[in-house]
Scaffold this motif. Structure first.
Motif, mmCIF file in Angstrom:
data_model
loop_
_atom_site.group_PDB
_atom_site.id
_atom_site.type_symbol
_atom_site.label_atom_id
_atom_site.label_comp_id
_atom_site.label_asym_id
_atom_site.label_seq_id
_atom_site.Cartn_x
_atom_site.Cartn_y
_atom_site.Cartn_z
ATOM 1 N N CYS A 126 0.852 -1.188 0.000
ATOM 2 C CA CYS A 126 0.000 0.000 0.000
ATOM 3 C C CYS A 126 0.893 1.245 0.000
ATOM 4 O O CYS A 126 1.688 1.428 0.924
ATOM 5 C CB CYS A 126 -0.905 -0.023 1.235
ATOM 6 N N GLN A 127 0.746 2.059 -1.034
ATOM 7 C CA GLN A 127 1.549 3.273 -1.194
ATOM 8 C C GLN A 127 0.626 4.481 -1.206
ATOM 9 O O GLN A 127 -0.346 4.517 -1.962
ATOM 10 C CB GLN A 127 2.334 3.228 -2.512
ATOM 11 N N VAL A 128 0.925 5.476 -0.362
ATOM 12 C CA VAL A 128 0.112 6.689 -0.274
ATOM 13 C C VAL A 128 0.890 7.863 -0.857
ATOM 14 O O VAL A 128 2.121 7.912 -0.712
ATOM 15 C CB VAL A 128 -0.261 6.998 1.190
ATOM 16 N N ASP A 129 0.178 8.800 -1.459
ATOM 17 C CA ASP A 129 0.860 9.914 -2.114
ATOM 18 C C ASP A 129 1.161 11.066 -1.155
ATOM 19 O O ASP A 129 1.609 12.139 -1.586
ATOM 20 C CB ASP A 129 0.044 10.437 -3.304
ATOM 21 N N SER A 130 0.939 10.878 0.133
ATOM 22 C CA SER A 130 1.278 11.886 1.122
ATOM 23 C C SER A 130 1.679 11.183 2.420
ATOM 24 O O SER A 130 1.376 10.003 2.608
ATOM 25 C CB SER A 130 0.111 12.843 1.368
ATOM 26 N N GLN A 131 2.351 11.909 3.283
ATOM 27 C CA GLN A 131 2.805 11.311 4.537
ATOM 28 C C GLN A 131 1.660 11.259 5.542
ATOM 29 O O GLN A 131 0.970 12.254 5.756
ATOM 30 C CB GLN A 131 3.978 12.126 5.101
ATOM 31 N N VAL A 132 1.458 10.124 6.140
ATOM 32 C CA VAL A 132 0.388 9.937 7.110
ATOM 33 C C VAL A 132 0.934 9.198 8.323
ATOM 34 O O VAL A 132 1.806 8.343 8.201
ATOM 35 C CB VAL A 132 -0.806 9.145 6.518
ATOM 36 N N THR A 133 0.381 9.521 9.481
ATOM 37 C CA THR A 133 0.854 8.878 10.710
ATOM 38 C C THR A 133 0.360 7.442 10.794
ATOM 39 O O THR A 133 1.122 6.533 11.090
ATOM 40 C CB THR A 133 0.366 9.673 11.928
ATOM 41 N N MET A 134 -0.930 7.255 10.575
ATOM 42 C CA MET A 134 -1.519 5.927 10.734
ATOM 43 C C MET A 134 -2.026 5.396 9.398
ATOM 44 O O MET A 134 -2.593 6.128 8.601
ATOM 45 C CB MET A 134 -2.678 5.983 11.732
ATOM 46 N N MET A 135 -1.820 4.112 9.200
ATOM 47 C CA MET A 135 -2.429 3.404 8.084
ATOM 48 C C MET A 135 -3.208 2.233 8.658
ATOM 49 O O MET A 135 -2.816 1.644 9.668
ATOM 50 C CB MET A 135 -1.370 2.934 7.080
ATOM 51 N N PHE A 136 -4.306 1.908 8.011
ATOM 52 C CA PHE A 136 -5.221 0.898 8.529
ATOM 53 C C PHE A 136 -5.399 -0.203 7.491
ATOM 54 O O PHE A 136 -5.484 0.054 6.297
ATOM 55 C CB PHE A 136 -6.584 1.524 8.843
ATOM 56 N N TRP A 137 -5.504 -1.422 7.991
ATOM 57 C CA TRP A 137 -5.769 -2.561 7.116
ATOM 58 C C TRP A 137 -7.105 -3.192 7.493
ATOM 59 O O TRP A 137 -7.370 -3.457 8.672
ATOM 60 C CB TRP A 137 -4.661 -3.603 7.241
ATOM 61 N N TYR A 138 -7.948 -3.388 6.463
ATOM 62 C CA TYR A 138 -9.287 -3.950 6.654
ATOM 63 C C TYR A 138 -9.427 -5.231 5.844
ATOM 64 O O TYR A 138 -8.754 -5.431 4.825
ATOM 65 C CB TYR A 138 -10.367 -2.977 6.177
ATOM 66 N N ARG A 139 -10.383 -6.056 6.288
ATOM 67 C CA ARG A 139 -10.778 -7.232 5.522
ATOM 68 C C ARG A 139 -12.268 -7.105 5.233
ATOM 69 O O ARG A 139 -13.049 -6.646 6.089
ATOM 70 C CB ARG A 139 -10.500 -8.518 6.313
ATOM 71 N N GLN A 140 -12.657 -7.536 4.035
ATOM 72 C CA GLN A 140 -14.052 -7.407 3.628
ATOM 73 C C GLN A 140 -14.460 -8.595 2.769
ATOM 74 O O GLN A 140 -13.817 -8.897 1.763
ATOM 75 C CB GLN A 140 -14.255 -6.117 2.818
ATOM 76 N N GLN A 141 -15.543 -9.256 3.172
ATOM 77 C CA GLN A 141 -16.146 -10.255 2.301
ATOM 78 C C GLN A 141 -16.950 -9.505 1.248
ATOM 79 O O GLN A 141 -17.575 -8.482 1.559
ATOM 80 C CB GLN A 141 -17.047 -11.195 3.104
ATOM 81 N N PRO A 142 -16.962 -9.972 0.008
ATOM 82 C CA PRO A 142 -17.674 -9.257 -1.063
ATOM 83 C C PRO A 142 -19.112 -8.933 -0.676
ATOM 84 O O PRO A 142 -19.847 -9.808 -0.217
ATOM 85 C CB PRO A 142 -17.601 -10.239 -2.232
ATOM 86 N N GLY A 143 -19.498 -7.687 -0.821
ATOM 87 C CA GLY A 143 -20.849 -7.254 -0.513
ATOM 88 C C GLY A 143 -21.134 -7.072 0.964
ATOM 89 O O GLY A 143 -22.276 -6.817 1.340
#
Lengths: 110, 115
Positions: B23-40
């Protein structure tokens, strides 16, 4: 128990019809957000409501925050196929965690 | 706004193997979050990744299964280890931008199928 109860889970309607999606909780929130997610994409913010009783409009979408700031609704007027997607309400929990409702899948048929 | 590039966009993996999602962001951020999602379905938070410290995992998720790296303020990886079919899901990274109201931005997601 879900923090945010969202209903209905699924809606399939014809183009031109109106619909309302609900997001309810027993908790009070300082703000509440609505996101829309299309297949193969991440959710995109539609609106943030902050004040109890607040009504915000985004073209054919009307968002309302309950007076007690425990619930919210999203109303779509004259739905179009482009409105198809997953609609999610969300609130910020302690620790900067965004918590989502279960989601409403909307399918608008032409 | 923030632009998030996530890759791969999808993968089919054999059980027992591991996959690393970037995961690459175009600006500096303190926190990044990871989520999981079942389709729909809704999104479930896996962990919060802060630069310079260990990630904070939510109930039901452990570091051995989902190791996270955060080497700088614009990049993070999530590894799904020793995969089983139950890990088949969509994985999304997210960041917040704080303005008048906090807004979350998401990558397009990684659709993982474990066979």
């Amino acid at each position: 128990t879900q923090l945010l109860e969202q209903s209905p889970q699924f809606l399939s309607i014809q183009e031109g019809e109106n619909l309302t999606v609900y997001c309810n909780s027993s908790s009070v929130f300082s703000s509440l957000q609505w996101y829309r997610q299309e297949p193969g994409e991440g959710p995109v913010l539609l609106v943030t409501v902050v004040t109890g009783g607040e009504v915000k409009k985004l073209k054919r979408l009307t968002f309302q925050f309950g007076d007690a700031r425990k619930d919210s609704s999203l109303h779509i007027t004259a739905a179009q196929p482009g409105d198809t997607g997953l609609y999610l309400c969300a609130v910020m929990e302690y620790g900067n965690k965004l918590v989502f409702g279960a989601g409403t899948i909307l399918r608008v048929k032409s | 706004s923030a632009v998030i590039s996530q890759k791969p966009s999808r993968d089919i993996c054999q059980r027992g193997t591991s996959l690393t999602i970037q995961c690459q962001v175009d600006s500096q951020v303190t926190m990044m979050f990871w989520y999981r999602q079942q389709p729909g379905q809704s999104l479930t938070l896996i962990a919060t990744a802060n630069q310079g410290s260990e990630a904070t995992y939510e109930s039901g998720f452990v570091i051995d299964k989902f190791p996270i790296s955060r080497p700088n303020l614009t990049f993070s990886t999530l590894t799904v280890s020793n995969m089983s079919p139950e890990d088949s899901s969509i994985y999304l990274c997210s960041v917040f931008l704080r303005g008048l109201n906090t807004e979350a931005f998401f990558g397009q997601g990684t659709r993982l199928t474990v066979v």
